[in-house]
Design a protein around this motif. Structure first.
Motif, mmCIF file in Angstrom:
data_model
loop_
_atom_site.group_PDB
_atom_site.id
_atom_site.type_symbol
_atom_site.label_atom_id
_atom_site.label_comp_id
_atom_site.label_asym_id
_atom_site.label_seq_id
_atom_site.Cartn_x
_atom_site.Cartn_y
_atom_site.Cartn_z
ATOM 1 N N TYR A 83 -35.229 -44.567 -65.618
ATOM 2 C CA TYR A 83 -34.505 -45.161 -64.656
ATOM 3 C C TYR A 83 -33.066 -44.482 -64.474
ATOM 4 C CZ TYR A 83 -37.933 -48.968 -65.224
ATOM 5 O OH TYR A 83 -38.960 -49.466 -65.451
ATOM 6 N N SER A 84 -32.805 -43.968 -63.313
ATOM 7 C CA SER A 84 -31.739 -43.142 -63.196
ATOM 8 C C SER A 84 -30.459 -44.096 -62.695
ATOM 9 C CB SER A 84 -31.748 -42.105 -61.987
ATOM 10 O OG SER A 84 -32.304 -42.629 -60.795
ATOM 11 N N GLY A 85 -29.290 -43.593 -63.056
ATOM 12 C CA GLY A 85 -28.336 -44.615 -62.459
ATOM 13 C C GLY A 85 -27.672 -45.599 -63.599
ATOM 14 N N ILE A 86 -28.495 -45.670 -64.805
ATOM 15 C CA ILE A 86 -28.125 -46.581 -65.734
ATOM 16 C C ILE A 86 -27.341 -45.974 -66.845
ATOM 17 C CG2 ILE A 86 -29.281 -48.174 -67.563
ATOM 18 C CD1 ILE A 86 -31.403 -48.845 -65.408
ATOM 19 N N VAL A 87 -26.120 -46.549 -67.215
ATOM 20 C CA VAL A 87 -25.460 -46.008 -68.467
ATOM 21 C C VAL A 87 -25.505 -47.100 -69.523
ATOM 22 C CG1 VAL A 87 -23.170 -45.273 -69.112
ATOM 23 C CG2 VAL A 87 -24.057 -44.767 -66.836
ATOM 24 N N VAL A 95 -22.642 -53.922 -76.818
ATOM 25 C CA VAL A 95 -23.414 -52.782 -75.769
ATOM 26 C C VAL A 95 -23.189 -53.445 -74.425
ATOM 27 C CG1 VAL A 95 -25.465 -51.530 -75.085
ATOM 28 C CG2 VAL A 95 -25.123 -52.224 -77.378
ATOM 29 N N THR A 96 -22.606 -52.487 -73.503
ATOM 30 C CA THR A 96 -22.865 -52.691 -72.137
ATOM 31 C C THR A 96 -23.749 -51.965 -71.442
ATOM 32 O OG1 THR A 96 -20.421 -53.558 -72.051
ATOM 33 C CG2 THR A 96 -21.528 -53.054 -69.914
ATOM 34 N N VAL A 97 -24.659 -52.535 -70.487
ATOM 35 C CA VAL A 97 -25.573 -51.632 -69.602
ATOM 36 C C VAL A 97 -25.108 -51.671 -68.585
ATOM 37 C CG1 VAL A 97 -27.930 -51.387 -69.195
ATOM 38 C CG2 VAL A 97 -27.436 -52.225 -71.398
ATOM 39 N N HIS A 98 -24.680 -50.681 -67.909
ATOM 40 C CA HIS A 98 -24.025 -50.410 -66.525
ATOM 41 C C HIS A 98 -25.214 -50.067 -65.711
ATOM 42 C CE1 HIS A 98 -20.022 -50.696 -67.988
ATOM 43 N NE2 HIS A 98 -20.381 -50.088 -68.996
ATOM 44 N N TYR A 99 -25.294 -50.574 -64.469
ATOM 45 C CA TYR A 99 -26.194 -50.108 -63.565
ATOM 46 C C TYR A 99 -25.588 -49.956 -62.019
ATOM 47 C CZ TYR A 99 -26.562 -55.188 -62.477
ATOM 48 O OH TYR A 99 -26.341 -56.598 -62.060
ATOM 49 N N HIS A 129 -22.086 -55.530 -62.154
ATOM 50 C CA HIS A 129 -23.023 -54.412 -62.275
ATOM 51 C C HIS A 129 -23.520 -53.975 -63.410
ATOM 52 C CE1 HIS A 129 -23.124 -54.373 -57.780
ATOM 53 N NE2 HIS A 129 -21.972 -54.254 -57.672
ATOM 54 N N ALA A 130 -23.328 -54.982 -64.377
ATOM 55 C CA ALA A 130 -23.552 -54.757 -65.832
ATOM 56 C C ALA A 130 -23.833 -55.744 -66.492
ATOM 57 C CB ALA A 130 -22.045 -54.221 -66.674
ATOM 58 N N LEU A 131 -24.538 -55.564 -67.744
ATOM 59 C CA LEU A 131 -25.227 -56.515 -68.486
ATOM 60 C C LEU A 131 -24.443 -56.320 -70.104
ATOM 61 C CD1 LEU A 131 -27.107 -59.225 -68.613
ATOM 62 C CD2 LEU A 131 -28.523 -57.667 -69.754
#
Length: 201
Positions: A83-87, A95-99, A129-131
């Protein structure tokens, strides 16, 4: 909020206002950022205390957390690689998963939710825009607030937050000890008061 999380900076006006408040009252910053990053962001503002990683730093650093977080990061990188755009931001204790940069945010959120479902011992907290993922038994922002309040010998506190991760702090103490203020509309909040935007603080 910026596309590249490490490049986020405090506005000059916010820095001046925070410095004025911090010179008059014991002032604490509790953030989802890693504490070393928070130190960089706050800089010379004379706050009384800084707590990072959603309240986990500096008092809740368990030696098992970094290994747990590294395992989560490995799993997430493997599952979310297509998946592109996920950091994926590894903050040692969380952990923070940014989208934010994902072109299809709904698809990215679904993929992240599925990947997180396989993690053991993770507590997930929503963000912009993050988890955010923290160890389930780790201290939270509410615990950090109460520790700071005791450390600074404050009878009461005002807590202002604009994120889902602040909800733990909004009911950390009895109403006569804590004034919780949420910035931005939300269907449900534990905060007693809501302000529309940061300008209203």
């Amino acid at each position: 909020i910026v596309p590249d999380p490490p490049r986020a900076r405090m506005r000059a006006k916010t820095r001046r206002l925070l410095a004025r408040v911090a010179r008059r009252y014991p002032c604490v910053v509790i953030s989802g950022r890693a504490r070393h990053d928070l130190v960089r962001c706050v800089g010379s503002v004379p706050v009384s205390h800084l707590s990072g990683n959603h309240g986990l730093e500096p008092w809740g650093q368990n030696t098992t957390y970094p290994a747990q977080v590294r395992e989560w990061v490995r799993h997430l990188k493997r599952r979310l690689a297509p998946y592109s755009g996920i950091v994926i931001e590894d903050k040692t204790y969380s952990v923070t998963v940014h989208y934010r940069q994902a072109s299809d945010k709904r698809r990215a959120r679904r993929a992240i939710t599925r990947a997180v479902g396989y993690l053991r011992g993770a507590r997930s907290l929503g963000g912009k825009h993050a988890l955010n993922l923290v160890p389930r038994d780790a201290p939270n922002k509410g615990i950090a607030l109460e520790r700071a309040r005791r450390l600074l010998a404050c009878d009461a506190a005002i807590y202002v937050g604009d994120d889902d991760t602040d909800e733990d702090a909004f009911n950390a103490a009895r109403p006569e000890r804590l004034l919780g203020i949420r910035i931005g509309a939300r269907r449900y909040s534990r905060a007693r008061y809501i302000l529309r935007n940061q300008e209203e603080i």
